[in-house]
Write a protein that holds these residues in place. Sequence first.
Motif, PDB file in Angstrom:
ATOM      1  N   ILE A 385     -23.674   3.553   5.096  1.00 14.94           N
ATOM      2  CA  ILE A 385     -23.719   2.314   4.323  1.00 14.94           C
ATOM      3  C   ILE A 385     -25.135   1.795   4.134  1.00 14.94           C
ATOM      4  CG2 ILE A 385     -22.975  -0.105   4.318  1.00 14.94           C
ATOM      5  CD1 ILE A 385     -20.400   0.807   5.638  1.00 14.94           C
ATOM      6  N   SER A 386     -25.923   1.790   5.184  1.00 13.58           N
ATOM      7  CA  SER A 386     -27.297   1.290   5.080  1.00 13.58           C
ATOM      8  C   SER A 386     -28.191   2.116   6.009  1.00 13.58           C
ATOM      9  CB  SER A 386     -27.346  -0.192   5.494  1.00 13.58           C
ATOM     10  OG  SER A 386     -28.666  -0.693   5.475  1.00 13.58           O
ATOM     11  N   PRO A 387     -29.396   2.465   5.552  1.00 15.98           N
ATOM     12  CA  PRO A 387     -30.061   2.020   4.324  1.00 15.98           C
ATOM     13  C   PRO A 387     -29.661   2.789   3.063  1.00 15.98           C
ATOM     14  CG  PRO A 387     -31.514   3.456   5.550  1.00 15.98           C
ATOM     15  CD  PRO A 387     -30.294   3.291   6.398  1.00 15.98           C
ATOM     16  N   VAL A 388     -28.955   3.905   3.201  1.00 17.25           N
ATOM     17  CA  VAL A 388     -28.559   4.722   2.061  1.00 17.25           C
ATOM     18  C   VAL A 388     -27.044   4.854   2.068  1.00 17.25           C
ATOM     19  CG1 VAL A 388     -28.782   6.963   0.920  1.00 17.25           C
ATOM     20  CG2 VAL A 388     -30.737   5.992   2.141  1.00 17.25           C
ATOM     21  N   PHE A 389     -26.433   4.734   0.891  1.00 16.08           N
ATOM     22  CA  PHE A 389     -24.978   4.782   0.803  1.00 16.08           C
ATOM     23  C   PHE A 389     -24.481   6.178   0.429  1.00 16.08           C
ATOM     24  CE2 PHE A 389     -21.002   4.615  -1.538  1.00 16.08           C
ATOM     25  CZ  PHE A 389     -20.208   3.864  -0.682  1.00 16.08           C
ATOM     26  N   HIS A 390     -23.477   6.650   1.169  1.00 24.38           N
ATOM     27  CA  HIS A 390     -22.756   7.873   0.829  1.00 24.38           C
ATOM     28  C   HIS A 390     -21.344   7.751   1.391  1.00 24.38           C
ATOM     29  CE1 HIS A 390     -26.059  10.192  -0.849  1.00 24.38           C
ATOM     30  NE2 HIS A 390     -26.802   9.908   0.205  1.00 24.38           N
ATOM     31  N   GLY A 391     -20.395   8.391   0.749  1.00 25.16           N
ATOM     32  CA  GLY A 391     -19.022   8.421   1.232  1.00 25.16           C
ATOM     33  C   GLY A 391     -18.584   9.848   1.502  1.00 25.16           C
ATOM     34  N   PHE A 392     -17.849  10.028   2.588  1.00 22.27           N
ATOM     35  CA  PHE A 392     -17.372  11.363   2.968  1.00 22.27           C
ATOM     36  C   PHE A 392     -15.864  11.290   3.191  1.00 22.27           C
ATOM     37  CE2 PHE A 392     -21.633  10.602   4.732  1.00 22.27           C
ATOM     38  CZ  PHE A 392     -22.357  11.516   3.972  1.00 22.27           C
ATOM     39  N   SER A 393     -15.113  11.743   2.210  1.00 22.62           N
ATOM     40  CA  SER A 393     -13.666  11.661   2.285  1.00 22.62           C
ATOM     41  C   SER A 393     -13.106  12.810   3.112  1.00 22.62           C
ATOM     42  CB  SER A 393     -13.065  11.673   0.876  1.00 22.62           C
ATOM     43  OG  SER A 393     -13.450  12.856   0.186  1.00 22.62           O
ATOM     44  N   SER A 394     -11.797  12.806   3.255  1.00 20.45           N
ATOM     45  CA  SER A 394     -11.134  13.829   4.056  1.00 20.45           C
ATOM     46  C   SER A 394     -11.281  15.196   3.403  1.00 20.45           C
ATOM     47  CB  SER A 394      -9.653  13.475   4.214  1.00 20.45           C
ATOM     48  OG  SER A 394      -8.967  14.485   4.904  1.00 20.45           O
ATOM     49  N   SER A 395     -11.563  16.208   4.220  1.00 17.76           N
ATOM     50  CA  SER A 395     -11.724  17.569   3.708  1.00 17.76           C
ATOM     51  C   SER A 395     -10.392  18.290   3.583  1.00 17.76           C
ATOM     52  CB  SER A 395     -12.652  18.368   4.625  1.00 17.76           C
ATOM     53  OG  SER A 395     -12.049  18.559   5.901  1.00 17.76           O
ATOM     54  N   GLY A 396      -9.386  17.827   4.311  1.00 18.59           N
ATOM     55  CA  GLY A 396      -8.086  18.467   4.291  1.00 18.59           C
ATOM     56  C   GLY A 396      -7.956  19.659   5.209  1.00 18.59           C
ATOM     57  N   ARG A 397      -9.007  19.992   5.942  1.00 17.02           N
ATOM     58  CA  ARG A 397      -8.972  21.168   6.822  1.00 17.02           C
ATOM     59  C   ARG A 397      -8.384  20.836   8.191  1.00 17.02           C
ATOM     60  NH1 ARG A 397     -14.986  23.247   6.797  1.00 17.02           N
ATOM     61  NH2 ARG A 397     -14.057  24.902   8.076  1.00 17.02           N
ATOM     62  N   GLU A 398      -8.665  19.656   8.709  1.00 11.95           N
ATOM     63  CA  GLU A 398      -8.101  19.208   9.978  1.00 11.95           C
ATOM     64  C   GLU A 398      -7.683  17.753   9.847  1.00 11.95           C
ATOM     65  OE1 GLU A 398     -10.618  19.853  13.325  1.00 11.95           O
ATOM     66  OE2 GLU A 398     -10.241  22.008  13.428  1.00 11.95           O
ATOM     67  N   LYS A 399      -6.944  17.260  10.853  1.00 13.28           N
ATOM     68  CA  LYS A 399      -6.432  15.896  10.803  1.00 13.28           C
ATOM     69  C   LYS A 399      -6.878  15.075  12.004  1.00 13.28           C
ATOM     70  CE  LYS A 399      -2.392  17.113   8.020  1.00 13.28           C
ATOM     71  NZ  LYS A 399      -0.909  17.068   7.908  1.00 13.28           N
ATOM     72  N   ASN A 400      -8.078  15.341  12.498  1.00 16.78           N
ATOM     73  CA  ASN A 400      -8.636  14.540  13.590  1.00 16.78           C
ATOM     74  C   ASN A 400      -9.350  13.318  13.006  1.00 16.78           C
ATOM     75  OD1 ASN A 400      -7.666  16.459  15.290  1.00 16.78           O
ATOM     76  ND2 ASN A 400      -9.645  17.346  15.815  1.00 16.78           N
ATOM     77  N   SER A 401      -8.563  12.453  12.410  1.00 17.23           N
ATOM     78  CA  SER A 401      -9.156  11.322  11.687  1.00 17.23           C
ATOM     79  C   SER A 401      -9.659  10.241  12.623  1.00 17.23           C
ATOM     80  CB  SER A 401      -8.130  10.729  10.707  1.00 17.23           C
ATOM     81  OG  SER A 401      -7.733  11.680   9.753  1.00 17.23           O
ATOM     82  N   VAL A 402      -8.799   9.791  13.537  1.00 17.32           N
ATOM     83  CA  VAL A 402      -9.124   8.637  14.376  1.00 17.32           C
ATOM     84  C   VAL A 402      -8.732   8.935  15.819  1.00 17.32           C
ATOM     85  CG1 VAL A 402      -8.849   6.146  14.679  1.00 17.32           C
ATOM     86  CG2 VAL A 402      -8.544   7.157  12.412  1.00 17.32           C
ATOM     87  N   TYR A 403      -9.562   8.447  16.736  1.00 11.27           N
ATOM     88  CA  TYR A 403      -9.238   8.465  18.167  1.00 11.27           C
ATOM     89  C   TYR A 403      -9.552   7.080  18.715  1.00 11.27           C
ATOM     90  CZ  TYR A 403      -9.724   9.360  23.192  1.00 11.27           C
ATOM     91  OH  TYR A 403      -9.609   9.307  24.565  1.00 11.27           O
ATOM     92  N   SER A 404      -8.579   6.467  19.353  1.00 14.23           N
ATOM     93  CA  SER A 404      -8.804   5.163  19.991  1.00 14.23           C
ATOM     94  C   SER A 404      -7.972   5.105  21.259  1.00 14.23           C
ATOM     95  CB  SER A 404      -8.426   4.021  19.034  1.00 14.23           C
ATOM     96  OG  SER A 404      -7.127   4.190  18.505  1.00 14.23           O
ATOM     97  N   HIS A 405      -8.647   4.971  22.398  1.00  8.37           N
ATOM     98  CA  HIS A 405      -7.945   5.025  23.686  1.00  8.37           C
ATOM     99  C   HIS A 405      -8.452   3.921  24.602  1.00  8.37           C
ATOM    100  CE1 HIS A 405      -5.762   6.405  27.092  1.00  8.37           C
ATOM    101  NE2 HIS A 405      -6.822   6.797  27.763  1.00  8.37           N
ATOM    102  N   LEU A 406      -7.495   3.173  25.118  1.00  5.09           N
ATOM    103  CA  LEU A 406      -7.778   2.086  26.060  1.00  5.09           C
ATOM    104  C   LEU A 406      -6.923   2.302  27.288  1.00  5.09           C
ATOM    105  CD1 LEU A 406      -8.942  -0.792  26.697  1.00  5.09           C
ATOM    106  CD2 LEU A 406      -6.897  -1.702  25.584  1.00  5.09           C
ATOM    107  N   HIS A 407      -7.561   2.447  28.469  1.00  2.27           N
ATOM    108  CA  HIS A 407      -6.811   2.675  29.704  1.00  2.27           C
ATOM    109  C   HIS A 407      -5.934   1.464  30.011  1.00  2.27           C
ATOM    110  CE1 HIS A 407      -8.133   6.506  30.928  1.00  2.27           C
ATOM    111  NE2 HIS A 407      -9.389   6.187  31.221  1.00  2.27           N
ATOM    112  N   PRO A 408      -4.700   1.692  30.470  1.00  2.02           N
ATOM    113  CA  PRO A 408      -3.867   0.554  30.891  1.00  2.02           C
ATOM    114  C   PRO A 408      -4.449  -0.110  32.125  1.00  2.02           C
ATOM    115  CG  PRO A 408      -2.818   2.641  31.475  1.00  2.02           C
ATOM    116  CD  PRO A 408      -4.005   2.987  30.625  1.00  2.02           C
ATOM    117  N   THR A 409      -4.129  -1.382  32.310  1.00  2.00           N
ATOM    118  CA  THR A 409      -4.725  -2.144  33.424  1.00  2.00           C
ATOM    119  C   THR A 409      -4.271  -1.614  34.781  1.00  2.00           C
ATOM    120  OG1 THR A 409      -2.904  -3.725  33.195  1.00  2.00           O
ATOM    121  CG2 THR A 409      -4.952  -4.246  32.052  1.00  2.00           C
ATOM    122  N   GLY A 410      -3.049  -1.128  34.884  1.00  2.00           N
ATOM    123  CA  GLY A 410      -2.549  -0.642  36.167  1.00  2.00           C
ATOM    124  C   GLY A 410      -2.621   0.857  36.289  1.00  2.00           C
TER     125      GLY A 410
END
Length: 536
Positions: A385-410
């Motif tokens: 986004i800054s200082p130079v803008f470019h977009g990189f869309s999905s390639s369709g080769r793999e589906k490792n789009s997002v990873y979000s992990h939060l350990h439970p409190t217990g």
Amino acid sequence: MGQSSSTEQVSPELREVQSLAASTGALPALEKSFSLLSDPHTNSIPLNSLQKCFSLAFENGISEQTAVQKELPVLLSHLGSAVVDLFFLADKNGVSWIEFLKGYVKCCGRTVASTSLNNLFRVFSTAFSKAGLPVKLQFESYEDDCKISGSLLPIDLLLLLWICWILLSDSRKLKLNLQKSRGDWSLPDISHLVLSAIESCAEGDQKWDYWDCIVSDLDVQLPATKIHLWALKTVPNLADCFVQFVHARLCCSATQEEKLEPSCSSAHENSPTELCNTNLLISGRAWAISLSLRSPIYEEISKICFPSNGGDINENLLYRSSLHGKGLNRFWSNVEGYNGPLLMLISAAQEDNKNTRKWIIGALTDQGFENREMFYGTSGCLYAISPVFHGFSSSGREKNSVYSHLHPTGRVYEAHPTPVGIAFGGSMGNERIFMDGDFAMVTVRHHAVDKTYQHGSLFPNQGFLPVEASVSEVEVWGLGGKSARKVQASYKKREEIFTEQRRKVDLKTFANWEDSPEKMMMDMVANPNTVRKEDR
């Protein structure tokens, strides 16, 4: 309106062009507009009336970071005549009904993206010529819209992008039936788009310091053919700014039962300048992202681009680290339950040869975040986004789009715990973007580790080695509309009720103490070897 009520007297040419106009859904509005603009004696639109219809006034301009160029008011004053000369053929009486329809179809009819983009370049070049300003664009044939040659300077491209912003802003004002005002324009900082074109199109081996560039001072020729390809790849919706402007001026104003007059938007109602010190997603950056999208998300992010259209632009802001607190726990409490597209922006500072390089990257997901120990998601997009803008869309080769992990409190002891944090692309331990659970550091790796998103650098001079940078700010914007916000509000309300219920202990619900599981556990701890009767 120039056509006969008898279908037998309608020429095949008129029937064809009316069919093309009807395919856009605009024929009834065009009929109304023609009746408003045309002279009843000649049944044609006077040339000066049609030019006035597309005229844009300019009295005062405000830009976020770059001074308004003196050429911009001159170009806008010649815009109306340029549009009419290029697309509307007139005779001695003016523009007839059939030529009026032909002109609309040329501008707004269904066509390939390259043709629409060339229409925009032709209007820009013609306005430059009418204003007596030099521009190095040539077209081999107006019948063959794919033949363009010449070059543009960075300042020329900046003016072109600003004109597109004004055209789109004006059209949205008309579609929303907002009150017209004087020619005061609020212009966003779009230097990141110009630098994107320079990085993609400049020829030669010259190295640019993209952090300290002033685009209006750069003297580099950008070949028009490369600019054309850059626009089709990076900002495919750019030509749509002109299409929407023509449609709004001919159709939307007609439905308001008023003569079409030059109109402009006020810069002082909700200027983007007011937003640049609070949000990472300022208007110019939001506009750049919107130009890369072809989906319903476009409308939601456009509300951020044009805050003067009414409403609170922060209604889509779900999380800001400086406001809600840093870390995955604070982040989770604000985004949990939101089931819709999300845009995350990360601002970071990188130490490079005793210099601090600040950059902003982003990720667009098609769904809400989930607490999982593996990658998920089907599509998305990464952004430099800054200082130079470019977009990189999905390639369709793999589906490792997002990873979000939060350990439970217990949580219990884990020999090989999964990492806590947020990631996009790549694989476990080799993520293309990984931000730790404290939102303190972000690691960006070379695109070679990632088969999910298209290749490209997320900031200038990225290199092959992983880069670690300290996180300055994190923002998450919800782009799922009112329905997604309503669902999240219901989810949060339900969670509050469950939490309150868990805090209350109703003793009447318990049986005799001697039969309670609590007493059994206490007895086991006191004497674990005691023989106990097995319940059958």
